[in-house]
Design a protein around this motif. Structure first.
Motif, PDB file in Angstrom:
ATOM      1  N   ASN A 160       9.908-118.339 -23.551  1.00 53.72           N
ATOM      2  CA  ASN A 160       8.457-118.517 -23.786  1.00 53.72           C
ATOM      3  C   ASN A 160       7.591-117.417 -23.175  1.00 53.72           C
ATOM      4  N   ASP A 161       8.190-116.440 -22.485  1.00 57.13           N
ATOM      5  CA  ASP A 161       7.423-115.260 -22.051  1.00 57.13           C
ATOM      6  C   ASP A 161       6.945-114.500 -23.284  1.00 57.13           C
ATOM      7  N   ILE A 162       5.918-113.690 -23.078  1.00 53.75           N
ATOM      8  CA  ILE A 162       5.569-112.732 -24.127  1.00 53.75           C
ATOM      9  C   ILE A 162       6.185-111.384 -23.736  1.00 53.75           C
ATOM     10  N   VAL A 163       6.522-110.567 -24.732  1.00 53.94           N
ATOM     11  CA  VAL A 163       7.081-109.228 -24.490  1.00 53.94           C
ATOM     12  C   VAL A 163       5.947-108.228 -24.701  1.00 53.94           C
ATOM     13  N   PHE A 164       5.791-107.296 -23.758  1.00 52.11           N
ATOM     14  CA  PHE A 164       4.736-106.287 -23.923  1.00 52.11           C
ATOM     15  C   PHE A 164       5.276-104.875 -23.730  1.00 52.11           C
ATOM     16  N   ALA A 165       4.523-103.904 -24.252  1.00 52.79           N
ATOM     17  CA  ALA A 165       4.850-102.490 -24.034  1.00 52.79           C
ATOM     18  C   ALA A 165       3.558-101.759 -23.704  1.00 52.79           C
ATOM     19  N   THR A 166       3.652-100.714 -22.867  1.00 56.06           N
ATOM     20  CA  THR A 166       2.475 -99.898 -22.547  1.00 56.06           C
ATOM     21  C   THR A 166       2.440 -98.671 -23.456  1.00 56.06           C
ATOM     22  N   GLY A 167       1.286 -98.030 -23.519  1.00 54.48           N
ATOM     23  CA  GLY A 167       1.128 -96.740 -24.191  1.00 54.48           C
ATOM     24  C   GLY A 167       1.528 -96.773 -25.652  1.00 54.48           C
TER      25      GLY A 167
ATOM     26  N   GLU B 278       7.231 -95.149 -20.815  1.00 53.91           N
ATOM     27  CA  GLU B 278       6.317 -96.287 -20.823  1.00 53.91           C
ATOM     28  C   GLU B 278       7.077 -97.475 -20.227  1.00 53.91           C
ATOM     29  N   LEU B 279       6.394 -98.627 -20.099  1.00 59.30           N
ATOM     30  CA  LEU B 279       7.054 -99.813 -19.561  1.00 59.30           C
ATOM     31  C   LEU B 279       7.201-100.868 -20.641  1.00 59.30           C
ATOM     32  N   LEU B 280       8.359-101.507 -20.628  1.00 58.55           N
ATOM     33  CA  LEU B 280       8.618-102.662 -21.476  1.00 58.55           C
ATOM     34  C   LEU B 280       8.737-103.840 -20.514  1.00 58.55           C
ATOM     35  N   GLY B 281       8.070-104.948 -20.827  1.00 60.50           N
ATOM     36  CA  GLY B 281       8.133-106.048 -19.877  1.00 60.50           C
ATOM     37  C   GLY B 281       7.967-107.397 -20.529  1.00 60.50           C
ATOM     38  N   THR B 282       8.178-108.433 -19.712  1.00 56.88           N
ATOM     39  CA  THR B 282       7.893-109.797 -20.171  1.00 56.88           C
ATOM     40  C   THR B 282       7.173-110.529 -19.050  1.00 56.88           C
ATOM     41  N   VAL B 283       6.288-111.466 -19.467  1.00 53.91           N
ATOM     42  CA  VAL B 283       5.525-112.243 -18.482  1.00 53.91           C
ATOM     43  C   VAL B 283       5.176-113.580 -19.134  1.00 53.91           C
ATOM     44  N   SER B 284       4.907-114.584 -18.328  1.00 55.29           N
ATOM     45  CA  SER B 284       4.587-115.904 -18.889  1.00 55.29           C
ATOM     46  C   SER B 284       3.273-115.820 -19.674  1.00 55.29           C
ATOM     47  N   GLU B 285       3.126-116.696 -20.662  1.00 53.25           N
ATOM     48  CA  GLU B 285       1.884-116.729 -21.455  1.00 53.25           C
ATOM     49  C   GLU B 285       0.670-116.970 -20.568  1.00 53.25           C
ATOM     50  N   VAL B 286       0.860-117.771 -19.531  1.00 48.96           N
ATOM     51  CA  VAL B 286      -0.238-118.107 -18.620  1.00 48.96           C
ATOM     52  C   VAL B 286      -0.777-116.848 -17.917  1.00 48.96           C
ATOM     53  N   HIS B 287       0.125-115.962 -17.541  1.00 47.80           N
ATOM     54  CA  HIS B 287      -0.300-114.776 -16.799  1.00 47.80           C
ATOM     55  C   HIS B 287      -0.680-113.595 -17.686  1.00 47.80           C
ATOM     56  N   TRP B 288      -0.404-113.684 -18.991  1.00 47.79           N
ATOM     57  CA  TRP B 288      -0.656-112.556 -19.894  1.00 47.79           C
ATOM     58  C   TRP B 288      -2.120-112.111 -19.890  1.00 47.79           C
TER      59      TRP B 288
ATOM     60  N   GLN C  20       1.011-106.798 -26.738  1.00 48.83           N
ATOM     61  CA  GLN C  20       2.111-107.753 -26.927  1.00 48.83           C
ATOM     62  C   GLN C  20       2.919-107.296 -28.141  1.00 48.83           C
ATOM     63  N   ILE C  21       4.225-107.208 -28.015  1.00 49.62           N
ATOM     64  CA  ILE C  21       5.041-106.769 -29.161  1.00 49.62           C
ATOM     65  C   ILE C  21       6.078-107.830 -29.553  1.00 49.62           C
ATOM     66  N   GLY C  22       6.089-108.961 -28.839  1.00 45.59           N
ATOM     67  CA  GLY C  22       7.080-109.970 -29.204  1.00 45.59           C
ATOM     68  C   GLY C  22       7.089-111.118 -28.223  1.00 45.59           C
ATOM     69  N   TYR C  23       8.182-111.875 -28.246  1.00 47.38           N
ATOM     70  CA  TYR C  23       8.282-113.058 -27.385  1.00 47.38           C
ATOM     71  C   TYR C  23       9.741-113.309 -27.010  1.00 47.38           C
ATOM     72  N   VAL C  24       9.902-114.190 -26.008  1.00 45.29           N
ATOM     73  CA  VAL C  24      11.232-114.496 -25.472  1.00 45.29           C
ATOM     74  C   VAL C  24      11.588-115.939 -25.826  1.00 45.29           C
ATOM     75  N   ARG C  25      12.833-116.146 -26.239  1.00 42.61           N
ATOM     76  CA  ARG C  25      13.313-117.495 -26.537  1.00 42.61           C
ATOM     77  C   ARG C  25      14.632-117.727 -25.801  1.00 42.61           C
ATOM     78  N   GLU C  26      14.988-119.009 -25.687  1.00 44.20           N
ATOM     79  CA  GLU C  26      16.275-119.360 -25.103  1.00 44.20           C
ATOM     80  C   GLU C  26      17.381-118.764 -25.983  1.00 44.20           C
TER      81      GLU C  26
END
Ligand SMILES: Nc1ncnc2c1ncn2[C@@H]1O[C@H](COP(=O)(O)OP(=O)(O)O)[C@@H](O)[C@H]1O
Ligand SMILES: Cc1ncc(C[n+]2csc(CCOP(=O)(O)OP(=O)(O)O)c2C)c(N)n1
Ligand SMILES: [Mg+2]
Ligand SMILES: [Mg+2]
Ligand SMILES: [Mg+2]
Length: 319
Positions: A150-157, A261-271, A287-293
Motif C-alpha cells: 500500500n506504499d506509493i512508489v515515487f521518483a525524483t527528477g 535520481e532517487l526511487l522510493g516508497t512511502v506510506s500514503e499517509v506520509h506522501w 508518484q510513479i506507482g504503488y506497492v502490493r503484497e
C-alpha cells in the motif's frame, strides 16, 4: 610527476568537517562520531564508466564523486568524507589528474565534504575508486527493505537524460536541448537535500538510480518482499525527451541509468508531507506507482492499462 609530488599537489590545505581529527598525511585518517555512519565505495574504469572521448577530466571527477554521494543520499545520509584510490597509466599528465580532483572538489565543497585519504598506484588503465562516508541520525538509514504493501512508489527528477546525453556525445548528433542532456550526463547532481529533508518521516525505502529503475525497482521488491507496479506514463521525463524514438525513450528511462535520481516508497499517509519536503528542497518528485503484497517479489509495468513483468535490465558487469 611521482607518487609523492602528486599527493602533495592534490592534498587539501584546510578541512571543513568538525569531526575530523587526522586527514591526509599519516597511515590512515581519524574522525570521531556520535551518530550512525554510512559508508560506500564505487569503482570507475576508463572506457566502462567514462571515456575521454565524451568527458573532460573535470567531468570525470565530478561524476564519480556524484555517484558515491548519490549512494549516501539513497541511505538518507549527509555526506562528510571521501577517500580516492587511483590506478594511473604512465601517459596521464599531472595537470589532467589534478583536473579530476578539481571536479571532485567542486561537488564536495557544496556539501563541505573533506578529502581525507586515498592511494596512488600505476596501472595499464585509469581506474578510480572512491570511498564516501556520511552521517545519518540514529536508526534513520533508509533501506531497500523498507517498502510495505500500500506504499506509493515515487521518483525524483527526470529519467533517461544521462543516457540521452551519452548517446548524443557518442553519435555527435544534433538535437533539441543538446547541452542540457550533455550536462545531465557529465555533471549529475545527487538528491542529498531531499534525502536529508525526509529524516522526519518514520519509514521510507530509498534506492538511487545508477543502473536504471528496472534494476533498482527490482532491488526494492526483492529486499522488501513486495510487488511494485510502475505506471509507464507516470515516469518523469524531460519535455523534449519525446524527440527520441519510442524504443530509445523506453530503454533510456527504464534502463539508461546514471541519472542519480532517487526511487522510493512511502506510506500514503506520509506522501503529502514528502511532496512538501520536495518543494522545500527544490526537488521535482512524482508518484510513479504503488506497492502490493507479493507471492513472489517482482516489478510490474503498466502501459496504457496493459501490465507485464519488468525484469532487471540495467548495466551488469561480468555478464
Ligand atoms: N566486491 C565486493 N565485495 C564486497 N561487497 C560488494 C562487492 N561488490 C559489491 N558489494 C556490495 O554489494 C551491494 C550492492 O552493490 P552495488 O550493486 O554496487 O550497489 P549500488 O548500485 O548502490 O552502487 C553493496 O552492499 C556493496 O557494498
Ligand atoms: C564510456 C561509457 N560507456 C558506458 C556508460 C554507461 N554505463 C557505464 S556503468 C553504468 C551503470 C552503473 O555502473 P555500476 O558500476 O553498475 O555502478 P553501481 O551500480 O555500483 O552504482 C552505465 C549505465 C558510460 N557512462 N560511459
Ligand atoms: Mg556500487
Ligand atoms: Mg546505489
Ligand atoms: Mg551496478
Amino acid at each position: 610527476m611521482d607518487e609523492f609530488s602528486f599527493i602533495n599537489a592534490i592534498k587539501p590545505n584546510t578541512y571543513n568537517q568538525p569531526a575530523l581529527i587526522k586527514g591526509i598525511g599519516d597511515d590512515a585518517a581519524v574522525f570521531r562520531s556520535t551518530s550512525d555512519i554510512v559508508t560506500t565505495v564505487d569503482t570507475f574504469v576508463e572506457d566502462i564508466h567514462f571515456s575521454l572521448e565524451t568527458m573532460a577530466p573535470f567531468h570525470i571527477g565530478y561524476r564519480i564523486l556524484a555517484a558515491n554521494i548519490s549512494d549516501l543520499a539513497a541511505m538518507g545520509a549527509e555526506p562528510a568524507f571521501y577517500l580516492v584510490s587511483m590506478c594511473i597509466p604512465k601517459k596521464w599528465k599531472q595537470s589532467a589528474l589534478e583536473e579530476i580532483y578539481q571536479g571532485m572538489h567542486e561537488l564536495a565543497s557544496m556539501y563541505q565534504m573533506d578529502l581525507i585519504g586515498g592511494d596512488t598506484v600505476s596501472s595499464e588503465r585509469l581506474m578510480i575508486s572512491i570511498t564516501a562516508m556520511g552521517y545519518v541520525p540514529e536508526n534513520k538509514a533508509r533501506y531497500r527493505s523498507h517498502a510495505e504493501p500500500n506504499d506509493i512508489v515515487f521518483a525524483t527528477g527526470t529519467l533517461g537524460d544521462s543516457r540521452a546525453g551519452l548517446e548524443i556525445l557518442l553519435q555527435g548528433q544534433e538535437c533539441k536541448d543538446k547541452d542540457y542532456y550533455i550536462e545531465r550526463h557529465r555533471l549529475p547532481n545527487p538528491r542529498v537535500a531531499l534525502a536529508s529533508g525526509l529524516c522526519e518521516i518514520d519509514r521510507v525505502a530509498l534506492n538511487d538510480i545508477s543502473d536504471g529503475i528496472s534494476s533498482e525497482a527490482n532491488e526494492i521488491a526483492e529486499a522488501s518482499n513486495v510487488e511494485l507496479t510502475i505506471i509507464e506514463e507516470k515516469i518523469p521525463v524531460s519535455n523534449s525527451f519525446q524527440q527520441f524514438s519510442k524504443e530509445q525513450q523506453y530503454d533510456w528511462k527504464l534502463s539508461g541509468g546514471e541519472d542519480f535520481e532517487l526511487l522510493g516508497t512511502v506510506s500514503e499517509v506520509h506522501w503529502p508531507r514528502v511532496q512538501e519536503i520536495a518543494v522545500q528542497t527544490d526537488t521535482p518528485i512524482q508518484q510513479i506507482g504503488y506497492v502490493r503484497e507479493a507471492e513472489e517479489p517482482c516489478v510490474l509495468i503498466q502501459t496504457h492499462g496493459e501490465t507485464k513483468k519488468l525484469m532487471k535490465s540495467g548495466y551488469t558487469h561480468l555478464k
